[in-house]
Every structure is written in structure tokens, then in C-alpha cells.
Design an enzyme around this catalytic site. Sequence first.
Site, PDB file in Angstrom:
ATOM      1  N   TYR A   1     -19.979-105.260  -8.617  1.00  0.00           N
ATOM      2  CA  TYR A   1     -20.090-103.870  -9.063  1.00  0.00           C
ATOM      3  C   TYR A   1     -21.051-103.844 -10.244  1.00  0.00           C
ATOM      4  CZ  TYR A   1     -18.269 -99.347 -10.813  1.00  0.00           C
ATOM      5  OH  TYR A   1     -18.117 -98.057 -11.243  1.00  0.00           O
TER       6      TYR A   1
ATOM      7  N   TYR B   1      -6.736 -98.304  -5.865  1.00  0.00           N
ATOM      8  CA  TYR B   1      -7.092 -99.223  -6.956  1.00  0.00           C
ATOM      9  C   TYR B   1      -6.718 -98.640  -8.317  1.00  0.00           C
ATOM     10  CZ  TYR B   1      -9.700-101.937 -10.311  1.00  0.00           C
ATOM     11  OH  TYR B   1     -10.011-102.706 -11.401  1.00  0.00           O
ATOM     12  N   HIS B   2      -7.206 -97.444  -8.575  1.00  0.00           N
ATOM     13  CA  HIS B   2      -7.039 -96.854  -9.903  1.00  0.00           C
ATOM     14  C   HIS B   2      -5.595 -96.414 -10.142  1.00  0.00           C
ATOM     15  CE1 HIS B   2     -11.097 -96.325  -8.298  1.00  0.00           C
ATOM     16  NE2 HIS B   2     -11.473 -96.668  -9.505  1.00  0.00           N
TER      17      HIS B   2
ATOM     18  N   LYS C   1      -9.765 -87.984 -26.817  1.00  0.00           N
ATOM     19  CA  LYS C   1     -10.653 -88.718 -25.911  1.00  0.00           C
ATOM     20  C   LYS C   1     -12.042 -88.086 -26.002  1.00  0.00           C
ATOM     21  CE  LYS C   1      -9.978 -91.261 -22.951  1.00  0.00           C
ATOM     22  NZ  LYS C   1     -10.259 -92.723 -22.928  1.00  0.00           N
TER      23      LYS C   1
ATOM     24  N   ASP D   1     -15.405 -90.618 -21.176  1.00  0.00           N
ATOM     25  CA  ASP D   1     -14.505 -91.669 -20.702  1.00  0.00           C
ATOM     26  C   ASP D   1     -13.189 -91.050 -20.234  1.00  0.00           C
ATOM     27  OD1 ASP D   1     -12.997 -94.009 -20.320  1.00  0.00           O
ATOM     28  OD2 ASP D   1     -12.413 -94.040 -22.432  1.00  0.00           O
TER      29      ASP D   1
ATOM     30  N   HIS E   1     -10.726 -92.840 -18.611  1.00  0.00           N
ATOM     31  CA  HIS E   1      -9.643 -93.812 -18.491  1.00  0.00           C
ATOM     32  C   HIS E   1      -8.635 -93.539 -19.602  1.00  0.00           C
ATOM     33  CE1 HIS E   1     -12.623 -95.854 -15.976  1.00  0.00           C
ATOM     34  NE2 HIS E   1     -11.598 -96.438 -15.417  1.00  0.00           N
TER      35      HIS E   1
END
Length: 670
Positions: A15, A169-170, A538, A542, A544
Site C-alpha cells: 500500500y 478491515y477498519h 480532531k 484525519d 481515525h
Amino acid sequence: MTDRLKDRPWLMRTYAGHSTAEASNELYRRNLAKGQTGLSVAFDLPTQTGYDPDHVLARGEVGRVGVPIAHLGDMRRLLKDIPLERMNTSMTINATAMWLLALYQVVAEEQGADIAELQGTTQNDIVKEYLSRGTHVFPPGPSLRLTTDMIAYTVGRIPKWNPINICSYHLQEAGATPVQEIAYAMSTAIAVLDAVRDSGQVPAERFGDVVARISFFVNAGVRFVEEMCKMRAFGRIWDRVTRERYGIENPKQRRFRYGVQVNSLGLTEAQPENNVQRIVLEMLAVTLSKDARARAVQLPAWNEALGLPRPWDQQWSLRIQQVLAHESDLLEYEDIFAGSHVIEAKVDGLVTECLAEIERIQAMGGAMAAVESGYLKAQLVSSHAERRARIESGEEKIVGVNCYEATEPSPLTADLDTAIMTVDPANEARVVAALHTWRDDRDEVRAQESLSALKKAAAGTENLMAATLECVRAGVTTGEWSWALRDVFGEFRAPTGVGGAPLAVAAEAGTPLAAVREKAARTAGELGAGKLRLLVGKPGLDGHSNGAEQIAVRARDAGFEVVYQGIRLTPEQIVSAAVAEDVHCVGLSILSGSHAELVPDVLARLREAGSDDIPVIVGGIIPSADATALKAAGVAAVFTPKDFGITEIIGRIVDEIRRANSLDPLEVTA
């Protein structure tokens, strides 16, 4: 045994993408020359969230976590001298997936490729963006329409393309258990397939072709027996859903097709050399079982918890795959777990639990309704909080982090500043200047006409791919395409899940949390406040938010009043909220690498507002040199992934509040 009798290896990817299209193109061609068999394109956050590099929210984010692609010229440079007709390309892109696929198609056409021969995948799973990764733009309904239009278009025009990669995945990174990971991903797939079926864009006799192009992108953790069983359960449930719900009779069309990135969340900053064996074990979970083997694998690098991996680090991860595929005898055998009563019992249990959770979500109205109600997000925040609590208590062991912490000096990290790659801070200005040149040189009339046509199509019901392709050819930019659709669809702020998360750590007498609660209460009393107030912010793009959410939940449980407004805020918005809410501390969470730009901006704005007495703490993936610079600029404390004790962090926040208000240090024992 000859090579001819071996199974073919999976697609091997890394990746990658950073800085500029030119730099990323050079990296791709170098990786392909080393034996990589497919491309996996990482886009930067402005590209993922539909902003041009010169937008205020893009500041500090351009080229950080991927390559910036603002228009057709960028995509041409990204893919220069890479024959797309012979390439299998994965593009990690979601809210703006239609736009990036259109750019890719036009570049392929310019190369002379037959677009019907293009192979690859656009991630395009917006549900998990609302739940875990935060690069959503539009509300659930319009987002599902974009996905539906893309699927209908590719089935007819680019039949070898996977238009969506349903991502569990996340979800695992956001705290999902194996049952939640399977159930939420399957519920997303059901929502997408129902939408395509109900749109009427694909004839009933072609619906099997739609199902056959649905792929999945999964996570593999270090509990590799459980993870392998998870993949077998995934396959069984997918076969059942596609056969029973959609009537797909062809077993090839019902085949569960998935790619994998092993678990970056489990990589540690402490003793990072241990990440190599973690990566190997996690890869085995998705390769050992022939009947549940991944179609494509990309591995993180050992130093991703420290910062951006260098080309050598990515090469190391690629070589891990190559050694397994070409030196071991793995590919010479049928499924080595067939007939194992242990494996069968575990898989049966997962299937039963997952089907029950899928039914629960369907009873709520499906995945989209479960997103909008906040159910899915609250469940994930709760699961993640429980896992963090197990790590802090030592019940769940992480070698080098909460056990076996003694270590010899590591030659890999002897010079931390050279153990990772850094992006030139001047890169952003160059990208912005190139964007302005592009806009100046294009046919402005054609660009504006194409945007008007896109808005008109969005306001109606026609498939949006044709209008998007014309925008690409007319020189429209990523931000302009996204803003045209924002004007019609609006934007969406996803539920944070913090308010609905139950207590994860008990504050019973004698516990560390009880001690922190007492310290927080006494400090609030000395300051004449009912409760200490913490703003969790935040800044930038981003998305996450897992770490920020866990800090918010634990601070709440420690007696704080927490102000958390979710992701994607400007420094100006964060400072305005801090002043309006009269907070005692500002906590900033940044994992994208934009801390060097955004944190000083917040500090400067607090000074301008006369609130520079509010301590600012920062958490994220922050190299040691950057942490030193941030503290010199006025940051009270910096926390990185090695600081896994959340209760301890909350206690440190109380200490910084006392220090900022000239209160004596307060020791409260558990």
C-alpha cells in the site's frame, strides 16, 4: 512436485503513495520491478474527502498519508509508463470513488487501453467510513446511490473491475470482535446489493454478474487460528446469503473473494522489531487454508507505528510474502484444515452468532439505518473500550508493551529520525501552485458546464458516471466535483458513539480509575468548577478517531465533562469551542502526520483569544523529534501509541490542568 502442480500465489501488493504523483509513480515502478504483482494506491486525505489541496481543511494534509490527485493531469503523472490494461490496481478510495475511477478510466483510454479489460478494485465502502475511518462526505442515502451507479456502470462497461470492496478491515481496527466484523460487513453487502437490485439499472438476468464482482477487504489479527476460522465463516455466510437472498445458483458467482491487509492496529511503537513476527503470523491466517485463502495480500511495514515506512521497509514486507509463496511448500497441498473438528466447531459457532447479529441489524432496517441510529458505532466504541481495558489490566498481553518490556537497544531504531520516511513540508506549496496552474490553463467554460450538468444529474435519477467522466475530461478538480455534489446532497456528520458507550473500566474503591476520579473531583473543586471540562479535538482531515473516542469515554468515566464534536474540524473551530465551553484542557488527536502544521496553529489562535493558559495535549503517531518541537512550541504533553494506559493519560491531563492553574501537585493513591 513441480511448479506446474502448485496453486498460483495470491496477488502481492504494498500500500503506497506519498508527496506527489511523480514521486509515487517512481515508487510504484520500483516496487513492480521488485516482484510486486499489483498496485495498491494510497491517496492523501484531501483526495479521499473531496477537497482540493488549497482548501483550508487540507492544510498540513497534502501528500501525507498518500498521493494527492486533484485532476486528470495528476492521474496521468501517477500512472505514467504503467500499462493499465495489464495491471491489477487497487485504489483505497471511498466517498470519491466514482471520481477516481473516472480519472483512471480516462487515463487508460489515453493509453489506448480497452476499458473492458481493466482489472482492479475501488474500495468504495462508505458504511465503514461512518463507523471507523472518517472519510465520508455525503449522507448515507446519496452515498449509496453513488455506489449503486458505479456498480451498474462497471458491470456493463468495465466487467473485470471490482466496483466495491466491502471492508471489515477498519471495523476490527475500531474494536470489532470477529462476530461484529463479519456481521457488519455482511450487512453492508446486503444493503449495497439490495440497492443495486432495487435501482432497476441491472437486468435481473445480469444480477449474478453484480454478485460475482463484489469483493471484500478484511483484517487479520495475531490470533491466527481464530482469524482463519473467521475467514471460513465469512465464506459460508456469503454463500448462504447470495444463494438464499438473491437466488444466485452459479457457485462461481457466489465465491467469497477477498483481499487482506494484516492488522496495523496491533503494531507497536515499543520494541517495533516484534512487529515482524506479528505480521508473519497474521499473514498465515489468510494464506494457510486453501479454501479460505486471500486473493490479494498487502502487508504493513514493521515501523508503521513510528511513521511513514521507507521503500526498504516496504520491500521487507513484500519479501515476507515471496518467501512464503516461493520457498515454502504451502501451495502444494489441498486445504490442510479440512476435517478438523476443532476448526469446524469454531467456524460453526461464528456462523451462528453472525447470522443472529445480521438478523438483528436487518430488523432495525438494515446497515444504513443502524448507522444513522448510532447503534453500530456505539457497539464498536464499546468493544474497543473493553479491549483497551483488557490490555491495561494485563489480561490481554502484548509483548514489549505490557509484558516483557526489558529490551536490548535496537539497531533498527538507533536513529529514530532516519528509521522512517518524512514528507518535505515544502511539498504542499508546490502541489498547490501546480493546481492553480492547472485551473488557469483549462477551458473554464467547459469545466463549468460539466459541473452544471453534474448537479442537474444529481438532482435527478440518472446514473452519475457519464456526467463525472465529462467533468474529468473538462479538467474539473476533485474539490469542484465534490462540492457540486455537496450542493445537491449535503454533508453528513456521523454519530461519534461516545455518548452511548457503556462504562468499560470500573471505578471501584482502590482502582486506578477511582484515584483519577478523586484527583479530578478535587481539582475541579479547587478551581470552583462542578466538573473539569476537556475538549477532545480532531483538527484537519484525519478521520481515525478510535484513540480520541477512547480518551473521551475514559475521561467521561473519570468524572470529566467532555466536549467532543467528532472529526474534521479547523483549528479555528476547535479554539472557538474551547473558548465558548470554557474548557480546562484541549486534547488534540492527529494520526495523519499534519501535527507540525495544525498544532502550532491551535496554540497561536488560543494566544490570540487570550486563552493561552489552557493546556494543550497532543496524541498520535508523532516522531520523537516532532514531539520535542511541539513541547518547545508550548504543548504540555505528547502521547504516542506506546502510551497505552488510558487511565494514566487521564491522570496526566489532570496534572497538566493543575500545573497550568498554579495548583500544587496532587498525589492520590489507588
